[in-house]
Motif scaffolding. Structure first.
Motif, PDB file in Angstrom:
ATOM      1  N   HIS A  38      -7.249   5.790   1.437  1.00 51.58           N
ATOM      2  CA  HIS A  38      -6.779   5.293   2.725  1.00 51.58           C
ATOM      3  C   HIS A  38      -6.128   6.448   3.470  1.00 51.58           C
ATOM      4  O   HIS A  38      -5.370   7.218   2.883  1.00 51.58           O
ATOM      5  CB  HIS A  38      -5.734   4.197   2.488  1.00 51.58           C
ATOM      6  CG  HIS A  38      -5.343   3.483   3.725  1.00 51.58           C
ATOM      7  ND1 HIS A  38      -4.385   3.965   4.588  1.00 51.58           N
ATOM      8  CD2 HIS A  38      -5.765   2.326   4.269  1.00 51.58           C
ATOM      9  CE1 HIS A  38      -4.235   3.134   5.592  1.00 51.58           C
ATOM     10  NE2 HIS A  38      -5.051   2.141   5.412  1.00 51.58           N
ATOM     11  N   LEU A  97       0.848  -1.185   0.000  1.00 51.81           N
ATOM     12  CA  LEU A  97       0.000   0.000   0.000  1.00 51.81           C
ATOM     13  C   LEU A  97       0.885   1.238   0.000  1.00 51.81           C
ATOM     14  O   LEU A  97       1.824   1.331   0.796  1.00 51.81           O
ATOM     15  CB  LEU A  97      -0.901   0.014   1.232  1.00 51.81           C
ATOM     16  CG  LEU A  97      -2.121  -0.904   1.215  1.00 51.81           C
ATOM     17  CD1 LEU A  97      -1.741  -2.364   1.076  1.00 51.81           C
ATOM     18  CD2 LEU A  97      -2.946  -0.701   2.455  1.00 51.81           C
ATOM     19  N   HIS A 136      -2.952   4.314  -2.789  1.00 56.40           N
ATOM     20  CA  HIS A 136      -3.802   5.242  -2.034  1.00 56.40           C
ATOM     21  C   HIS A 136      -3.345   6.684  -2.200  1.00 56.40           C
ATOM     22  O   HIS A 136      -4.147   7.604  -2.107  1.00 56.40           O
ATOM     23  CB  HIS A 136      -3.806   4.875  -0.550  1.00 56.40           C
ATOM     24  CG  HIS A 136      -4.530   3.605  -0.254  1.00 56.40           C
ATOM     25  ND1 HIS A 136      -5.897   3.498  -0.294  1.00 56.40           N
ATOM     26  CD2 HIS A 136      -4.073   2.376   0.060  1.00 56.40           C
ATOM     27  CE1 HIS A 136      -6.257   2.262   0.000  1.00 56.40           C
ATOM     28  NE2 HIS A 136      -5.171   1.562   0.206  1.00 56.40           N
TER      29      HIS A 136
END
Length: 106
Positions: free
Chosen positions: A104, A42, A79
């Motif tokens: 996020h 991520l 993100h």
């Protein structure tokens, strides 16, 4: 601020979970990553020191990170708006992307 002719390098810093862009020997910016419980990478945040903005360093660090992630067989979840924009505008051969359904928090 170092001269614009200084060498630009990007390195992966696993200890700090980020890719760093250096101008000469000065840290100019980075893109952070974290690995979730599913093993996906991520990318929540990219930052360039204001003294180095306008040189394309955010794009350079993200490009290097995505190319390296593809070579490592990692799945990326973008993100960060900078990472997402880069991936929308550029093809990274072999990169596995899972687009988030919602942003996020950093």
């Amino acid at each position: 601020m170092p001269a614009s002719t200084d060498e630009i390098t990007v390195v992966r810093n696993d200890e700090d979970s980020r890719y760093e862009v250096h101008v000469g020997d000065v840290l100019a910016g980075f893109t952070q990553f974290r690995v979730d419980r599913r093993g996906r990478y991520l990318y929540p945040h990219t930052e360039v020191d204001p003294a180095f903005r306008g040189r394309g360093l955010a794009q350079a660090v993200v490009a290097a990170a995505m190319t390296d992630s593809a070579a490592r067989g990692e799945t990326v979840v973008p993100h960060c708006p900078v990472v997402a924009k880069y991936l929308h505008e550029n093809d990274v051969p072999g990169l596995k992307i899972e687009w988030p359904s919602q942003p996020h928090p950093e």
